[in-house]
Each structure stands twice: as structure tokens, then as C-alpha cells.
Design an enzyme around this catalytic site. Structure first.
Site, PDB file in Angstrom:
ATOM      1  N   HIS A 272      36.448  33.811  37.352  1.00 40.44           N
ATOM      2  CA  HIS A 272      35.755  35.050  36.985  1.00 40.44           C
ATOM      3  C   HIS A 272      35.933  36.050  38.112  1.00 40.44           C
ATOM      4  CE1 HIS A 272      32.614  37.791  35.650  1.00 40.44           C
ATOM      5  NE2 HIS A 272      32.735  37.198  34.482  1.00 40.44           N
TER       6      HIS A 272
ATOM      7  N   ASP B  69      32.880  31.465  28.555  1.00 42.55           N
ATOM      8  CA  ASP B  69      33.712  31.162  27.387  1.00 42.55           C
ATOM      9  C   ASP B  69      34.041  29.680  27.267  1.00 42.55           C
ATOM     10  OD1 ASP B  69      33.950  33.792  26.338  1.00 42.55           O
ATOM     11  OD2 ASP B  69      35.167  34.275  28.076  1.00 42.55           O
TER      12      ASP B  69
HETATM   13  C1  LIG Z   1      38.952  35.962  34.762  1.00 36.05           C
HETATM   14  C2  LIG Z   1      40.128  36.138  35.699  1.00 36.05           C
HETATM   15  C3  LIG Z   1      41.058  37.202  35.119  1.00 36.05           C
HETATM   16  C4  LIG Z   1      39.592  36.612  37.038  1.00 36.05           C
HETATM   17  O1  LIG Z   1      40.719  36.832  37.809  1.00 36.05           O
HETATM   18  P1  LIG Z   1      40.713  37.342  39.295  1.00 36.05           P
HETATM   19  O2  LIG Z   1      39.418  37.890  39.720  1.00 36.05           O
HETATM   20  O3  LIG Z   1      41.865  38.270  39.385  1.00 36.05           O
HETATM   21  O4  LIG Z   1      40.915  35.986  40.062  1.00 36.05           O
HETATM   22  P2  LIG Z   1      42.084  35.685  41.044  1.00 36.05           P
HETATM   23  O5  LIG Z   1      43.395  35.958  40.384  1.00 36.05           O
HETATM   24  O6  LIG Z   1      41.801  36.394  42.315  1.00 36.05           O
HETATM   25  O7  LIG Z   1      41.940  34.114  41.202  1.00 36.05           O
HETATM   26  C5  LIG Z   1      42.063  33.473  42.432  1.00 36.05           C
HETATM   27  C6  LIG Z   1      43.057  32.329  42.317  1.00 36.05           C
HETATM   28  O8  LIG Z   1      42.601  31.439  41.316  1.00 36.05           O
HETATM   29  C7  LIG Z   1      43.599  31.288  40.318  1.00 36.05           C
HETATM   30  N1  LIG Z   1      42.945  31.257  39.020  1.00 36.05           N
HETATM   31  C8  LIG Z   1      41.967  32.101  38.589  1.00 36.05           C
HETATM   32  N2  LIG Z   1      41.600  31.769  37.369  1.00 36.05           N
HETATM   33  C9  LIG Z   1      42.351  30.698  37.013  1.00 36.05           C
HETATM   34  C10 LIG Z   1      42.416  29.911  35.867  1.00 36.05           C
HETATM   35  N3  LIG Z   1      41.633  30.181  34.827  1.00 36.05           N
HETATM   36  N4  LIG Z   1      43.292  28.890  35.820  1.00 36.05           N
HETATM   37  C11 LIG Z   1      44.095  28.611  36.873  1.00 36.05           C
HETATM   38  N5  LIG Z   1      44.069  29.335  37.998  1.00 36.05           N
HETATM   39  C12 LIG Z   1      43.205  30.372  38.071  1.00 36.05           C
HETATM   40  C13 LIG Z   1      44.489  32.516  40.433  1.00 36.05           C
HETATM   41  O9  LIG Z   1      45.787  32.255  39.931  1.00 36.05           O
HETATM   42  C14 LIG Z   1      44.456  32.745  41.903  1.00 36.05           C
HETATM   43  O10 LIG Z   1      45.340  31.835  42.520  1.00 36.05           O
HETATM   44  P3  LIG Z   1      46.255  32.292  43.751  1.00 36.05           P
HETATM   45  O11 LIG Z   1      45.280  32.785  44.800  1.00 36.05           O
HETATM   46  O12 LIG Z   1      46.995  31.061  44.111  1.00 36.05           O
HETATM   47  O13 LIG Z   1      47.120  33.403  43.211  1.00 36.05           O
HETATM   48  C15 LIG Z   1      40.893  34.812  35.887  1.00 36.05           C
HETATM   49  O14 LIG Z   1      40.046  33.878  36.493  1.00 36.05           O
HETATM   50  C16 LIG Z   1      41.454  34.293  34.588  1.00 36.05           C
HETATM   51  O15 LIG Z   1      42.506  34.763  34.146  1.00 36.05           O
HETATM   52  N6  LIG Z   1      40.750  33.315  33.951  1.00 36.05           N
HETATM   53  C17 LIG Z   1      41.210  32.782  32.668  1.00 36.05           C
HETATM   54  C18 LIG Z   1      40.800  33.704  31.524  1.00 36.05           C
HETATM   55  C19 LIG Z   1      39.334  33.651  31.242  1.00 36.05           C
HETATM   56  O16 LIG Z   1      38.734  32.595  31.160  1.00 36.05           O
HETATM   57  N7  LIG Z   1      38.758  34.852  31.050  1.00 36.05           N
HETATM   58  C20 LIG Z   1      37.347  35.006  30.732  1.00 36.05           C
HETATM   59  C21 LIG Z   1      36.636  35.654  31.856  1.00 36.05           C
HETATM   60  S1  LIG Z   1      34.894  35.709  31.555  1.00 36.05           S
END
Ligand SMILES: CC(C)(COP(=O)(O)OP(=O)(O)OC[C@H]1O[C@@H](n2cnc3c(N)ncnc32)[C@H](O)[C@@H]1OP(=O)(O)O)[C@@H](O)C(=O)NCCC(=O)NCCS
Length: 375
Positions: free
Chosen positions: A260, A311
């Protein structure tokens, strides 16, 4: 021209983009000062909807007239059903819902007005009519006739009745109601921010909501509840769960339902819904799914320090109460319309056009060459 700040944060991460009195995530998620734990335990979705749209919890008489206004606004024009029947049955349910809200705009006497009272009236009418759109499409695409809304049922019971053509068991109604409370509002999330950006141009509520639905559809936002179930279907059994998640790490796969932007330790909504899932799983023959989910959560946390978001359990809960996957994100809309409406109204009441700046990374100034002289 004012000087843009030099600092750039991709995805606006950590940027304060406005003020709001609707909700906060600082110190635990609260809607207008009330903790979501209290609201999930003691309130109802309809009461929370009133709180978000009107700004305070209702008195008994305010609540009675609110519920009766909602019940009276559940019907949608016949033209909606005619159009839905003309669509390809494999049309995406969120796209259909977006179209449905657009059609409702043409039939609403207040559509073009951004007066406060008009926006509130439209918010209530959309809140009432969206479940009718969601369930009508679900039935039409499977070859069934829509079920007419009932004014004697509460929001969640009426929604499930329109979906299945029979009144839900209390456990199903309650599970849906609690999930709707938890989905209702979440500060400057992507779809609410989209709605605010649209509203800041002085467009109207229906337009802002259509834009917000488009933003919510994406799998990084609301679309994740459907994808989370696809993950568990792919995992298949608890014996395969650990191998599956370790392989997902190896292939650098994004696991839907985890991570998140603002919750790095715990999404409190996920904690509440997981408890619900565990409570009803035995009677719904779903303990294997809870075990699978547990194993994946544990490995995710131990290896990546990523908590599940709302979710993750929401998809499982909806499956346990017999809902088809395609309807999960539209249900999110049926709830989040309250938060979007509150944000649009708040934006309209102290508006300033939202128009940030960008750092230019394109080519340096070039001389124009007529087309006949280009290489
Ligand atoms: C929600 C989301 C977009 C937040 O992204 P964000 O704030 O940009 O988080 P970050 O990209 O900084 O995440 C940090 C690290 O965790 C990883 N990561 C984050 N969510 C992940 C996931 N669901 N599965 C695998 N790896 C994940 C990222 O790839 C990143 O890795 P890195 O540092 O090696 O590149 C992201 O967690 C995601 O895409 N989750 C899956 C979709 C989801 O469940 N969305 C509903 C949100 S309520």
C-alpha cells in the site's frame, strides 16, 4: 508565473496535495473523527454514508428521512436497461457501470448544477441507484431479467436481493455491509483525487464520478479485490501456497492484494475483514482458503515486509458470501461513491483549480523544418 518547487516526488508519494475534513489515516483510519473500528462494529453502511455526505452522524429523524429518500431513488430509467441489453455480454462490468452513471446524468434534473444542495441531492441519488446498475448488468449479461429494487430493505439487503432474486441470510447482508463501511472513504486515494481534480474545473458531480470510476477500475487500485481472488484460485491449495509465493518472488511478480502506498505496517481495514473471513469460513466451507491466505501473508511479511491491503480479505469474503468475482470492484464503487461525493462537495465548497507543474525532460529548443526539407 509562480516559481514551481524544484522538488519532484514520483507518484506524488508523501506530497500533501490538499486539506480535507473527511477522513485521516494519521493515528488510525477515521471518517470525520470516528474510528473505522467503531463504525465497522457499531454502525451501518447507510449511517456511514450519511456521515460522509452530510458531515455528521444523523439524528433519528434525519436518518429516517435519508433512508426513505434513498429507497425512493433506487429505480433507474428504462433506457438504462435497454442500453445494457444492447451491450456485448463480455463487456467489463466497471466500464458498463461507468456508462450507466453517464446515462443517469442525462436523466437527473440537477446534473449541471454545482450548488451545494444540488450536489448533495445528486450524491444521494447516485448512492441509491448505483446498486441497481451493478446488479442489473450482472443479471442481464447472464441472460436474466433485472430484479426491481425494494424500498423495504436496507442498502445491503436490497443490493443482494437485486443480485440473486432472493433475500440474503443475515450473515451475508452483514458481511457486505461491513465491507462497504470499510471501502467508503480513504483520504486522497487515486480515484478520490481524480474526482477532486475534475471537480476543481467546476465540472459537475456525475462527470467527476465517471472519472473516478475509470481510476478505480485499475488493478493497482480497486481492481485488486478481483485480482486477489485470481491469485488464490491460481495457488489452488494450502500445500502449494508457500511454493507459489516463493516462485512469485523469483519471477518478480506483483502479488495483488499486498502493499500500500501509505500503509507500510498494517492496513487496519484488512485486519477487520480478515477477522470476519475467519469467523464465517468454517460455515462456508472456506477454511482451506483462509489457510492458503495465511501462509502467503506470513511469507510476504517475513520476506518482503509487505502487509495485505483491504482487497486481500475483501475478495475472499465476497467469494464466501457467494458473489461472482466480476462484481467485486463495482461493489467498491457502490460504497466509495460516498467518499467521492464528500470530496467533490468539499472541493466545490473551497475551490481552487488543481493544476500542478511538471519538470520538462523533452528535447532542447529545436528549429522548425518544413516537411519537404526533412530527412
Ligand atoms: C499498492 C501499490 C501500488 C503501492 O505501491 P508503492 O507505494 O509504489 O510501493 P513500492 O513500489 O514503493 O513498493 C516497495 C517494494 O515492494 C514491492 N511491492 C509492493 N507491492 C508489491 C506486491 N503487491 N507484490 C510484490 N511486490 C510488491 C515493490 O515492487 C517494491 O520493490 P522494490 O523496492 O524492490 O522495487 C503496490 O503495493 C501494488 O502494486 N500492490 C498490488 C496491487 C494492489 O493490491 N493494489 C490495491 C491497493 S489498496
Amino acid at each position: 508565473m509562480t516559481n514551481p518547487t524544484e522538488q519532484y516526488y514520483p507518484g506524488l508519494e508523501g506530497v500533501i496535495a490538499g486539506e480535507t475534513a473527511i477522513s485521516t489515516i494519521a493515528g488510525g483510519l477515521q471518517y470525520r473523527g470516528y474510528s473505522i473500528q467503531d463504525l465497522a462494529e457499531k454502525s451501518t453502511f447507510e449511517e456511514v454514508a450519511y456521515l460522509l455526505i452530510h458531515g455528521n452522524l444523523p439524528s433519528e429523524s434525519e436518518f429516517a428521512s435519508f433512508k426513505s429518500r434513498l429507497a425512493d431513488s433506487r429505480e433507474v430509467p428504462e433506457s438504462v436497461y435497454t442500453l445494457f441489453r444492447s451491450l456485448p455480454t463480455d463487456a467489463n462490468a466497471m466500464d458498463v457501470l461507468r456508462t450507466g452513471v453517464s446515462i443517469l446524468a442525462h436523466h437527473d434534473a440537477d446534473t449541471g448544477s454545482i450548488e451545494l444542495a444540488a450536489s448533495v441531492r445528486k450524491a444521494e441519488r447516485l448512492l441509491a441507484a448505483i446498486p441497481t446498475l451493478v446488479t442489473a448488468w450482472s443479471r442481464i449479461k447472464s441472460g436474466n431479467d433485472p430484479v426491481a429494487p425494494r424500498s423495504d430493505l436496507d442498502f445491503s439487503a436490497n443490493l443482494l436481493n437485486m443480485l440473486h432474486g432472493s433475500e440474503p441470510a443475515e450473515v451475508e447482508r452483514h458481511a457486505l455491509d461491513v465491507s462497504l463501511i470499510l471501502y467508503a472513504e480513504h483520504e486522497y486515494n487515486a480515484s478520490s483525487f481524480t474526482a477532486r481534480v475534475a471537480a476543481s474545473t467546476l465540472t459537475d458531480l456525475h462527470g467527476a464520478v465517471v472519472a473516478a470510476i475509470a481510476a478505480l477500475k485499475g488493478p493497482l487500485h480497486g481492481g485488486a479485490n478481483e485480482k486477489a481472488v485470481e491469485v488464490l484460485l491460481e495457488v489452488g491449495s494450502k500445500d502449494n501456497a508457500e511454493a507459489w509465493i516463493r516462485n512469485a518472488f523469483k519471477t518478480k511478480r506483483l502479488v495483488m492484494g499486498f502493499g500500500h502506498r501509505v500503509y507500510k505496517e498494517e492496513d487496519p481495514r484488512a485486519t477487520i475483514l480478515k477477522r470476519f473471513c475467519m469467523e464465517i469460513a468454517p460455515e462456508r466451507d472456506a477454511t482451506e482458503w483462509e489457510d492458503m491466505a495465511d501462509i502467503i501473508e506470513k511469507v510476504m511479511w517475513d520476506e518482503k515486509h509487505l502487509p495485505p491491503n483491504m482487497d486481500w480479505p475483501a475478495g475472499r469474503l465476497y467469494r464466501m458470501i457467494g458473489l461472482e468475482t466480476e462484481i467485486y470492484t463495482p461493489l467498491f464503487v457502490a460504497s466509495r461513491i460516498t467518499g467521492w461525493a464528500a470530496h467533490v462537495i468539499e472541493q466545490q465548497s473551497a475551490n481552487r483549480l488543481i493544476r500542478p507543474r511538471a519538470t520538462y525532460v523533452g528535447p532542447a529548443a529545436q528549429s522548425y523544418v518544413p516537411i519537404t526539407e526533412r530527412e
